[in-house]
Design a protein around this motif. Sequence first.
Motif, short mmCIF file in Angstrom:
data_model
loop_
_atom_site.label_atom_id
_atom_site.label_comp_id
_atom_site.label_asym_id
_atom_site.label_seq_id
_atom_site.Cartn_x
_atom_site.Cartn_y
_atom_site.Cartn_z
N ARG A 1 0.81 -1.22 0.00
CA ARG A 1 0.00 0.00 0.00
C ARG A 1 0.85 1.28 0.00
O ARG A 1 0.41 2.33 0.44
N ASN A 2 2.09 1.18 -0.48
CA ASN A 2 2.99 2.34 -0.60
C ASN A 2 3.19 3.10 0.70
O ASN A 2 3.08 4.31 0.76
N GLY A 3 3.45 2.35 1.78
CA GLY A 3 3.81 2.99 3.03
C GLY A 3 2.69 3.19 4.02
O GLY A 3 2.92 3.62 5.14
N HIS A 4 1.46 2.91 3.66
CA HIS A 4 0.34 3.07 4.59
C HIS A 4 0.18 1.80 5.42
O HIS A 4 -0.01 0.72 4.88
N ALA A 5 0.24 1.95 6.73
CA ALA A 5 0.11 0.82 7.64
C ALA A 5 -1.36 0.42 7.77
O ALA A 5 -2.25 1.26 7.63
N PRO A 6 -1.63 -0.84 8.07
CA PRO A 6 -3.02 -1.27 8.26
C PRO A 6 -3.60 -0.70 9.54
O PRO A 6 -2.88 -0.44 10.50
N ASP A 7 -4.92 -0.50 9.56
CA ASP A 7 -5.59 -0.08 10.79
C ASP A 7 -5.53 -1.19 11.82
O ASP A 7 -5.43 -0.94 13.02
N LYS A 8 -5.62 -2.44 11.35
CA LYS A 8 -5.52 -3.59 12.23
C LYS A 8 -5.11 -4.80 11.41
O LYS A 8 -5.24 -4.80 10.18
N VAL A 9 -4.61 -5.81 12.07
CA VAL A 9 -4.28 -7.08 11.42
C VAL A 9 -5.21 -8.12 12.01
O VAL A 9 -5.34 -8.23 13.23
N THR A 10 -5.88 -8.84 11.14
CA THR A 10 -6.85 -9.84 11.58
C THR A 10 -6.33 -11.23 11.25
O THR A 10 -5.90 -11.48 10.12
N LYS A 11 -6.38 -12.11 12.21
CA LYS A 11 -5.99 -13.49 11.99
C LYS A 11 -7.21 -14.23 11.45
O LYS A 11 -8.30 -14.15 12.01
N LYS A 12 -7.04 -14.90 10.32
CA LYS A 12 -8.14 -15.61 9.67
C LYS A 12 -7.89 -17.11 9.72
O LYS A 12 -6.77 -17.57 9.59
N SER A 13 -8.94 -17.85 9.86
CA SER A 13 -8.91 -19.30 9.76
C SER A 13 -9.20 -19.65 8.31
O SER A 13 -10.17 -19.15 7.75
N ILE A 14 -8.37 -20.48 7.69
CA ILE A 14 -8.63 -20.86 6.31
C ILE A 14 -8.79 -22.38 6.23
O ILE A 14 -8.27 -23.12 7.07
N PRO A 15 -9.52 -22.84 5.21
CA PRO A 15 -9.65 -24.28 5.03
C PRO A 15 -8.28 -24.93 4.79
O PRO A 15 -7.34 -24.28 4.35
N ASP A 16 -8.18 -26.19 5.08
CA ASP A 16 -6.94 -26.94 4.96
C ASP A 16 -6.36 -26.87 3.55
O ASP A 16 -6.97 -27.36 2.60
N PRO A 17 -5.17 -26.25 3.39
CA PRO A 17 -4.57 -26.12 2.05
C PRO A 17 -3.56 -27.22 1.72
O PRO A 17 -2.87 -27.15 0.73
#
Length: 89
Positions: A11-27
Amino acid sequence: SAAAQMYTKFRNGHAPDKVTKKSIPDPRYLVECATATAIEYKVKKGDEPTSAYRHVFKDSKTKLYTNKDGKLLMILGPFTVNGRGIVGG
């Protein structure tokens, strides 16, 4: 975190407002569906307005996969994602 650093680069230097941990299906077990030829996406980079991007994959090794129950979609191939976007493939 590594996720926040990647977001900031992309994002060209813009930090995220928050980081969210996501659960994903088994890859671990994937089904090859097709050769991926391109991807299109919209993103806001830095102070620029939201723009649409299209990345054409030139390498036939770039493939589209799903997991066994079809709830996960992945593009895997000889490319990387960095601050410029998708590079290679």
